[in-house]
Design an enzyme around this catalytic site. Structure first.
Site, PDB file in Angstrom:
ATOM      1  CG  ASP A  60      -2.169   0.877   1.005  1.00 28.46           C
ATOM      2  OD1 ASP A  60      -2.026   2.028   0.546  1.00 28.46           O
ATOM      3  OD2 ASP A  60      -3.289   0.402   1.289  1.00 28.46           O
ATOM      4  CB  SER A  67     -12.421   9.922   5.137  1.00 31.11           C
ATOM      5  OG  SER A  67     -11.357   9.606   4.267  1.00 31.11           O
ATOM      6  CG  ASN A  68      -8.304   6.121   5.496  1.00 31.80           C
ATOM      7  OD1 ASN A  68      -7.124   6.440   5.443  1.00 31.80           O
ATOM      8  ND2 ASN A  68      -9.059   6.087   4.405  1.00 31.80           N
ATOM      9  CG  LEU A  69      -9.496   7.519  11.577  1.00 28.48           C
ATOM     10  CD1 LEU A  69      -9.333   8.585  12.647  1.00 28.48           C
ATOM     11  CD2 LEU A  69      -8.412   6.461  11.700  1.00 28.48           C
ATOM     12  NE  ARG A  71     -13.427   2.688   4.147  1.00 25.46           N
ATOM     13  CZ  ARG A  71     -13.143   3.978   4.132  1.00 25.46           C
ATOM     14  NH1 ARG A  71     -13.673   4.795   5.024  1.00 25.46           N
ATOM     15  NH2 ARG A  71     -12.326   4.474   3.221  1.00 25.46           N
ATOM     16  CB  CYS A 186     -16.016   3.178  -1.004  1.00 31.52           C
ATOM     17  SG  CYS A 186     -16.301   1.407  -1.167  1.00 31.52           S
ATOM     18  CB  CYS A 325     -14.571  15.845  -6.514  1.00 35.95           C
ATOM     19  SG  CYS A 325     -13.363  14.688  -7.195  1.00 35.95           S
TER      20      CYS A 325
END
Length: 368
Positions: A60, A67-69, A71, A186, A325
């Site tokens: 990775d 915004s990862n936290l 999930r 997502c 965006c």
């Protein structure tokens, strides 16, 4: 041979029918590559490390964002901005010091895939994009490695086991890539926070079954889970021998997005900054959602991506239009739609979106 400590650690495995010491020793000898350390990669890596896999490879190139936290439960608020590979490796070693971790802080591509995958017995797809899935699949075919597939979107997840003794592979399920506009990611469509934990755990379960030779893995089957209804389906995948068409690795971005570079013109955040500084006459359109604008904004005209078809008349026809965006994905889709529907040639996608602006122009801007 298992050490005394390992026997104590894994003792709950040994009473299982068809498992025992022999299966645990197979796990101890196994080497598994996990591509992606996000929502799926968190549970997959955790459960495989806890179960006693000998060596885990992690691929990775991303860092943790806020915004990862929602999930990705391996990470903490104070770890935002830190490499996911580094953090995952650290936490897996804390979980089980017997496990060897190989870190690859990079993107898997056609140049490095074969040399990396060659070191491992099995590959698990924990990514979120079609080019990498086709790349993993083809590399595994060329090197005869099993491939555990997983996918999540909104409330639904999928799992399958590919390429075990020349069984069906990803190309038997998806012979050609879908239209990028028909499959939002997502970031655009959202994902329920608990779903990656469920699907990732199933992927880890399938990997253990394949490694240990127990149970009935999802070979030539696609498992589909709906978290809203708690309904599951298993669909048969027909083995069409699609592997016979794979003779080498290709440009998978071009394969999955053949018109991407041809259709969408881009400008950089530095170029946009100069346009603003020079007070050029142009239109700036923001296709994010209203709640995102509250976090960070470039003061563009807000037209969320889903509302673009009803607001075509608001798009300027006689001057440059810059669409942006968060990262450039949704704005690219908006431009493709507008160019296809209206034939406009004055549209430019802001490369990297708000994230690039925060990195290169305004470090005080909050990233999410």
């Amino acid at each position: 041979m298992l050490s005394k400590e390992e026997i104590q650690r894994y003792q709950r495995h040994f009473p299982l029918p068809d498992f025992g010491v022999e299966a645990q020793e197979k796990l101890k000898k196994s080497k598994v590559l996990i591509v992606g350390c996000g929502g799926l990669g968190n549970p997959v890596s955790s459960y495989l490390a806890a179960s006693g896999v000998s060596c885990i490879g992690l691929i990775d190139s991303d860092v943790v964002s806020i915004s990862n936290l929602q999930r990705q439960i391996l990470y903490k608020e104070q770890e935002i901005g830190i490499s996911k590979v580094r953090l995952t490796a650290q936490k897996l070693k804390e979980l089980n010091h017997h496990v060897e971790i190989e870190e690859y802080n990079l993107n898997l591509n056609s140049k490095n895939a074969l040399s990396i995958i060659d070191k491992f017995d099995l590959v698990i797809d924990c990514t979120d994009n079609f080019p990498t899935r086709y790349l993993i699949n083809d590399a595994c075919i060329l090197q005869n490695k099993p491939f555990i597939y997983g996918s999540i979107y909104q409330y639904e997840g999928q799992v399958a086991v590919f390429n075990v003794n020349k069984s069906a592979n990803y190309r038997d399920l998806y012979p050609t890539p879908p239209n990028p506009e028909s499959v939002p990611d997502c970031e655009i469509g959202g994902v329920l926070g608990t779903l990656p934990g469920i699907i990732g755990s199933i992927q880890a379960n399938e990997a253990i079954k394949v490694i240990c030779g127990i149970g009935q893995p999802l070979i030539e089957k696609l498992f589909i889970f709906d978290s809203q209804s708690m309904e599951t389906r298993v669909i048969k995948i027909k083995n069409t021998n699609a592997r016979d068409t794979i003779t080498g690795l290709i440009d998978y971005e071009e394969f999955c997005h053949p018109n991407k570079n041809k259709m969408v013109k881009e400008i950089t955040v530095k170029e946009l900054h100069e346009m603003i500084e020079n007070k050029e006459d142009f239109q700036l359109i923001d296709v994010r959602e209203p709640h995102e604008v509250e976090i960070a904004t470039l003061d563009g005209e807000l037209i969320p991506l889903g509302d673009i078809p009803q607001n075509e008349d608001k798009i300027a026809k006689n001057k440059k239009v810059v669409v942006h965006c968060r990262s450039g994905a949704r704005s690219g889709q908006a431009i493709q739609y507008l160019q296809g529907k209206l034939g406009l040639e004055n549209l430019y996608n802001l490369k990297g979106g708000i994230l690039a602006w925060a990195d290169e122009i305004d470090p005080s801007m909050e990233k999410y």
